[in-house]
Every structure is written in structure tokens, then in C-alpha cells.
Design an enzyme around this catalytic site. Structure first.
Site, mmCIF file in Angstrom:
data_model
loop_
_atom_site.group_PDB
_atom_site.id
_atom_site.type_symbol
_atom_site.label_atom_id
_atom_site.label_comp_id
_atom_site.label_asym_id
_atom_site.label_seq_id
_atom_site.Cartn_x
_atom_site.Cartn_y
_atom_site.Cartn_z
ATOM 1 N N ARG A 129 12.115 -4.987 5.325
ATOM 2 C CA ARG A 129 11.861 -3.590 4.936
ATOM 3 C C ARG A 129 12.677 -2.589 5.752
ATOM 4 O O ARG A 129 12.829 -2.731 6.952
ATOM 5 C CB ARG A 129 10.368 -3.318 5.133
ATOM 6 C CG ARG A 129 9.989 -1.858 5.024
ATOM 7 C CD ARG A 129 8.510 -1.684 5.018
ATOM 8 N NE ARG A 129 7.869 -2.133 6.240
ATOM 9 C CZ ARG A 129 6.558 -2.151 6.425
ATOM 10 N NH1 ARG A 129 5.756 -1.778 5.459
ATOM 11 N NH2 ARG A 129 6.056 -2.569 7.557
ATOM 12 N N ARG A 156 11.012 -0.292 11.315
ATOM 13 C CA ARG A 156 9.865 -0.088 12.216
ATOM 14 C C ARG A 156 9.893 -1.086 13.364
ATOM 15 O O ARG A 156 10.159 -2.265 13.144
ATOM 16 C CB ARG A 156 8.556 -0.244 11.433
ATOM 17 C CG ARG A 156 8.153 1.021 10.710
ATOM 18 C CD ARG A 156 7.033 0.838 9.723
ATOM 19 N NE ARG A 156 5.888 0.064 10.205
ATOM 20 C CZ ARG A 156 4.786 -0.140 9.481
ATOM 21 N NH1 ARG A 156 4.692 0.372 8.261
ATOM 22 N NH2 ARG A 156 3.802 -0.854 9.963
ATOM 23 N N LYS A 160 0.836 -1.213 0.000
ATOM 24 C CA LYS A 160 0.000 0.000 0.000
ATOM 25 C C LYS A 160 0.872 1.265 0.000
ATOM 26 O O LYS A 160 0.678 2.172 -0.807
ATOM 27 C CB LYS A 160 -0.919 0.019 1.241
ATOM 28 C CG LYS A 160 -1.796 -1.220 1.385
ATOM 29 C CD LYS A 160 -2.687 -1.156 2.622
ATOM 30 C CE LYS A 160 -1.959 -1.206 3.946
ATOM 31 N NZ LYS A 160 -1.302 -2.502 4.255
ATOM 32 N N ARG A 216 -10.072 0.433 8.406
ATOM 33 C CA ARG A 216 -9.653 -0.908 8.812
ATOM 34 C C ARG A 216 -10.708 -1.654 9.595
ATOM 35 O O ARG A 216 -10.473 -2.796 9.985
ATOM 36 C CB ARG A 216 -8.429 -0.795 9.717
ATOM 37 C CG ARG A 216 -7.104 -0.899 9.028
ATOM 38 C CD ARG A 216 -6.071 -0.592 10.081
ATOM 39 N NE ARG A 216 -4.864 -1.334 9.949
ATOM 40 C CZ ARG A 216 -3.767 -0.880 9.322
ATOM 41 N NH1 ARG A 216 -3.767 0.282 8.749
ATOM 42 N NH2 ARG A 216 -2.687 -1.601 9.303
ATOM 43 N N ARG A 269 -0.654 -8.542 13.324
ATOM 44 C CA ARG A 269 -1.218 -7.567 12.370
ATOM 45 C C ARG A 269 -2.037 -8.280 11.305
ATOM 46 O O ARG A 269 -3.081 -7.790 10.867
ATOM 47 C CB ARG A 269 -0.084 -6.743 11.746
ATOM 48 C CG ARG A 269 0.467 -5.699 12.717
ATOM 49 C CD ARG A 269 1.883 -5.240 12.395
ATOM 50 N NE ARG A 269 2.031 -4.651 11.086
ATOM 51 C CZ ARG A 269 3.211 -4.449 10.482
ATOM 52 N NH1 ARG A 269 4.334 -4.786 11.089
ATOM 53 N NH2 ARG A 269 3.258 -3.897 9.299
HETATM 54 P P1 AP5 Z 1 4.844 -1.585 1.875
HETATM 55 O O1 AP5 Z 1 4.476 -0.802 0.653
HETATM 56 O O2 AP5 Z 1 5.598 -0.899 2.934
HETATM 57 O O3 AP5 Z 1 3.555 -2.327 2.451
HETATM 58 P P2 AP5 Z 1 2.281 -1.771 3.209
HETATM 59 O O4 AP5 Z 1 1.094 -2.435 2.588
HETATM 60 O O5 AP5 Z 1 2.301 -0.282 3.269
HETATM 61 O O6 AP5 Z 1 2.521 -2.460 4.617
HETATM 62 P P3 AP5 Z 1 2.466 -1.882 6.087
HETATM 63 O O7 AP5 Z 1 3.312 -2.794 6.910
HETATM 64 O O8 AP5 Z 1 2.783 -0.431 6.118
HETATM 65 O O9 AP5 Z 1 0.965 -2.124 6.415
HETATM 66 P P4 AP5 Z 1 0.273 -2.128 7.764
HETATM 67 O O10 AP5 Z 1 -1.106 -2.052 7.316
HETATM 68 O O11 AP5 Z 1 0.604 -3.280 8.642
HETATM 69 O O12 AP5 Z 1 0.941 -0.883 8.552
HETATM 70 P P5 AP5 Z 1 0.378 0.557 8.879
HETATM 71 O O13 AP5 Z 1 1.524 1.488 8.906
HETATM 72 O O14 AP5 Z 1 -0.767 0.882 8.036
HETATM 73 O O15 AP5 Z 1 5.679 -2.853 1.367
HETATM 74 C C1 AP5 Z 1 6.298 -3.750 2.295
HETATM 75 C C2 AP5 Z 1 7.685 -4.174 1.784
HETATM 76 O O16 AP5 Z 1 7.542 -4.976 0.611
HETATM 77 C C3 AP5 Z 1 8.579 -3.002 1.357
HETATM 78 O O17 AP5 Z 1 9.895 -3.286 1.753
HETATM 79 C C4 AP5 Z 1 8.456 -2.947 -0.166
HETATM 80 O O18 AP5 Z 1 9.653 -2.465 -0.760
HETATM 81 C C5 AP5 Z 1 8.190 -4.395 -0.513
HETATM 82 N N1 AP5 Z 1 7.274 -4.514 -1.647
HETATM 83 C C6 AP5 Z 1 6.154 -3.774 -1.888
HETATM 84 N N2 AP5 Z 1 5.522 -4.194 -3.019
HETATM 85 C C7 AP5 Z 1 6.266 -5.247 -3.465
HETATM 86 C C8 AP5 Z 1 6.131 -6.108 -4.606
HETATM 87 N N3 AP5 Z 1 5.112 -5.987 -5.496
HETATM 88 N N4 AP5 Z 1 7.060 -7.075 -4.755
HETATM 89 C C9 AP5 Z 1 8.107 -7.225 -3.869
HETATM 90 N N5 AP5 Z 1 8.284 -6.415 -2.795
HETATM 91 C C10 AP5 Z 1 7.374 -5.448 -2.604
HETATM 92 O O19 AP5 Z 1 -0.152 0.350 10.375
HETATM 93 C C11 AP5 Z 1 0.750 0.119 11.450
HETATM 94 C C12 AP5 Z 1 -0.021 0.038 12.761
HETATM 95 O O20 AP5 Z 1 -0.656 1.311 13.017
HETATM 96 C C13 AP5 Z 1 -1.162 -0.981 12.798
HETATM 97 O O21 AP5 Z 1 -0.702 -2.263 13.154
HETATM 98 C C14 AP5 Z 1 -2.075 -0.353 13.866
HETATM 99 O O22 AP5 Z 1 -1.595 -0.594 15.176
HETATM 100 C C15 AP5 Z 1 -1.940 1.139 13.591
HETATM 101 N N6 AP5 Z 1 -2.956 1.634 12.620
HETATM 102 C C16 AP5 Z 1 -2.700 2.186 11.382
HETATM 103 N N7 AP5 Z 1 -3.830 2.533 10.771
HETATM 104 C C17 AP5 Z 1 -4.861 2.193 11.607
HETATM 105 C C18 AP5 Z 1 -6.271 2.273 11.516
HETATM 106 N N8 AP5 Z 1 -6.882 2.769 10.417
HETATM 107 N N9 AP5 Z 1 -7.004 1.802 12.563
HETATM 108 C C19 AP5 Z 1 -6.415 1.315 13.674
HETATM 109 N N10 AP5 Z 1 -5.078 1.187 13.821
HETATM 110 C C20 AP5 Z 1 -4.292 1.622 12.798
HETATM 111 MG MG MG Z 2 2.438 1.121 4.868
#
Ligand code: AP5
Ligand code: MG
Ligand code: ZN
Length: 215
Positions: free
Chosen positions: A127, A161, A13, A88, A172
Site C-alpha cells: 500500500r 506508513r 475500511k 476497537r 496489528r
Molecule cells: P485499506 O482500505 O487501506 O485498509 P484498512 O482496512 O483501512 O487498513 P488499515 O491498515 O488502515 O487498518 P488498521 O486498522 O490496521 O489501521 P488504522 O489506521 O485504523 O486497504 C489496504 C490496501 O488494500 C490498500 O492498498 C487498498 O488499495 C487495498 N485494497 C482494499 N480493498 C481491496 C480489495 N477489495 N481488493 C484488493 N485490494 C484492496 O490504525 C493504525 C494504528 O493506529 C493501530 O495499529 C493503532 O496503533 C492505532 N489506532 C487506530 N485506531 C485506534 C483505536 N480505535 N484504538 C486504539 N488504537 C487505534
Molecule cells: Mg485504514
């Protein structure tokens, strides 16, 4: 244009949102990034969110929806929004409908990145990002062109992270399956969901997303 990027942790994402920002001048609204900024700044929201995020659980609906409201309020009407990691839960999906109406916006597309969960653990634990500009990298899939130097800004500082360890990633994913995946039918019923193969190369995923935006 207002779109949601939906998919489990590590689906890509953030990677794809950054490309849409660069290409179309849209704004990325990542609640994860906003919460991490709040943790770093030790705001009341950050202090409350930190332990929850470290466990891989979800922060309260009220907190994240308030963050989105603030961001939307600060945006020009013609800047498109990419919702990354929000909504979410069912409650957040309802809140988003209300917020979009409040800010006179309409949801155009929900793009679901379909991925194989086993591959995600490797993606996430490998990552890292530039500590200066935030450019994303990966130990195996996307190393900087010159070792230890950010391609984009030349910085030599990188960070990982605290929630990117295997145990937290599993939590997660469980949270995603239990609380986030069940909101898809709401958008399916509106006919605005497109499913994309998130296991393809980063460039191919971008091309698929571009086709959805052009449709
Ligand atoms: P990346 O693009 O970083 O993936 P992402 O989908 O953004 O993954 P996240 O880990 O950020 O998602 P998340 O939903 O767990 O975390 P968030 O910050 O939202 O890609 C990952 C890796 O793969 C990278 O190294 C990239 O280079 C590689 N890659 C990407 N595409 C690829 C491909 N096609 N092929 C190969 N490699 C690839 O949330 C974190 C925490 O915050 C949550 O756990 C929760 O506690 C809190 N939180 C956030 N939002 C909310 C909400 N709305 N409600 C409640 N709690 C929330
Ligand atoms: Mg992300
Ligand atoms: Zn950098």
C-alpha cells in the site's frame, strides 16, 4: 446515517470509507488517520501514540474516544458518520454508545469486511498513498494510471506508513483478533451487523455496502 466499518488491518475500511464520502457526502472518522495527523503535528497525543502505533499495539481508549468526541462535535447534525477503525475494544464500544447519545445520533449499520488474513499482509505491505491528497494506491492492485503520477491531483510524491511492515502487521492482526473481533456480538445482539466478502473486487465490495445502506 451512522455506520461502523469493521475488519482487520488491510480489510479495506479506508478504501470503502473514501468512496462513501465521495458518493454520499458522509464524514470518515478514522482514528488511525487522526492519530497519524497528531503524530505529524507532534501534539501531546501524537507524542504518546507514536511508539505504540509503530509497534502495532492499540492506543489508549481514552485518547481515541476523545478524538471521536471532538469530530462528532464539529459535524452538522445531518452529515452521516463512517466510523473507520473505531471502536476497537469493548470499552470503546461502550464509549461510542455514550458519544452517539450525547450527539443525538443512532447507529444504523455495522458492516464487517470478512477477509482472509494471509492476503492482508500482501495488501498492506504493497500500500502507498499520495502525499498531497491522500488517494490510496497499491503496488499490485491499484497503480496510478500514469506511472508515478497521482490520478486525482497530479502530485508525484507518494508515501508509505511506518507500521506497514510485515512484523508490525502481524501484531496489528493479533490485536484485532484478541480485542476487536470480540466486540461483534454486542452489535449482533442488536441485529445491525452485515457481513460482506472483503476479498471481492473493490467495486464489488462497494456495491455490497451500497445495498446495505439502501436496506
Ligand atoms: P485499506 O482500505 O487501506 O485498509 P484498512 O482496512 O483501512 O487498513 P488499515 O491498515 O488502515 O487498518 P488498521 O486498522 O490496521 O489501521 P488504522 O489506521 O485504523 O486497504 C489496504 C490496501 O488494500 C490498500 O492498498 C487498498 O488499495 C487495498 N485494497 C482494499 N480493498 C481491496 C480489495 N477489495 N481488493 C484488493 N485490494 C484492496 O490504525 C493504525 C494504528 O493506529 C493501530 O495499529 C493503532 O496503533 C492505532 N489506532 C487506530 N485506531 C485506534 C483505536 N480505535 N484504538 C486504539 N488504537 C487505534
Ligand atoms: Mg485504514
Ligand atoms: Zn493526489
Amino acid at each position: 446515517m451512522n455506520i461502523i466499518l469493521l475488519g482487520p488491518p488491510g480489510a479495506g475500511k479506508g478504501t470503502q470509507a473514501a468512496r462513501l464520502v465521495a458518493k454520499h457526502g458522509m464524514r470518515q472518522l478514522s482514528t488511525g488517520d487522526m492519530l497519524r495527523a497528531a503524530v505529524k503535528a507532534q501534539t501531546p497525543v501524537g507524542l504518546e501514540a507514536k511508539a505504540v502505533m509503530d509497534r502495532g499495539e492499540l492506543v489508549s481508549d481514552a485518547i481515541v474516544s476523545a478524538l471521536i468526541d471532538e469530530e462528532l462535535a464539529s459535524m452538522g447534525a445531518d452529515t452521516g458518520a463512517i466510523f473507520d477503525g473505531y471502536p476497537r475494544t469493548g470499552a470503546q464500544a461502550e464509549a461510542l454508545d455514550a458519544l452517539l447519545a450525547k450527539h443525538s445520533r443512532k447507529l444504523d449499520h455495522v458492516i464487517e469486511l470478512e477477509v482472509n488474513e494471509d492476503a492482508l499482509v500482501e495488501r498492506i505491505t504493497g500500500r502507498f498513498t499520495c502525499a498531497n491528497c491522500g488517494e490510496g494506491y497499491h503496488d499490485t492492485f491499484k497503480q496510478p494510471k500514469a506511472e508515478g503520477v497521482c490520478d486525482k491531483c497530479g502530485s508525484t510524491e507518494f508515501k508509505r506508513r511506518p507500521d506497514d511492515n510485515e512484523e508490525t502487521v502481524r501484531t496489528r492482526m493479533t490485536e484485532y483478533r484478541a480485542k476487536t473481533a470480540p466486540i461483534l456480538p454486542i452489535y449482533d445482539a442488536r441485529g445491525i451487523v452485515t457481513r460482506i466478502d472483503g476479498m471481492a473486487d473493490i467495486d464489488e465490495v462497494s456495491e455490497s455496502i451500497e445495498r446495505v445502506l439502501a436496506s
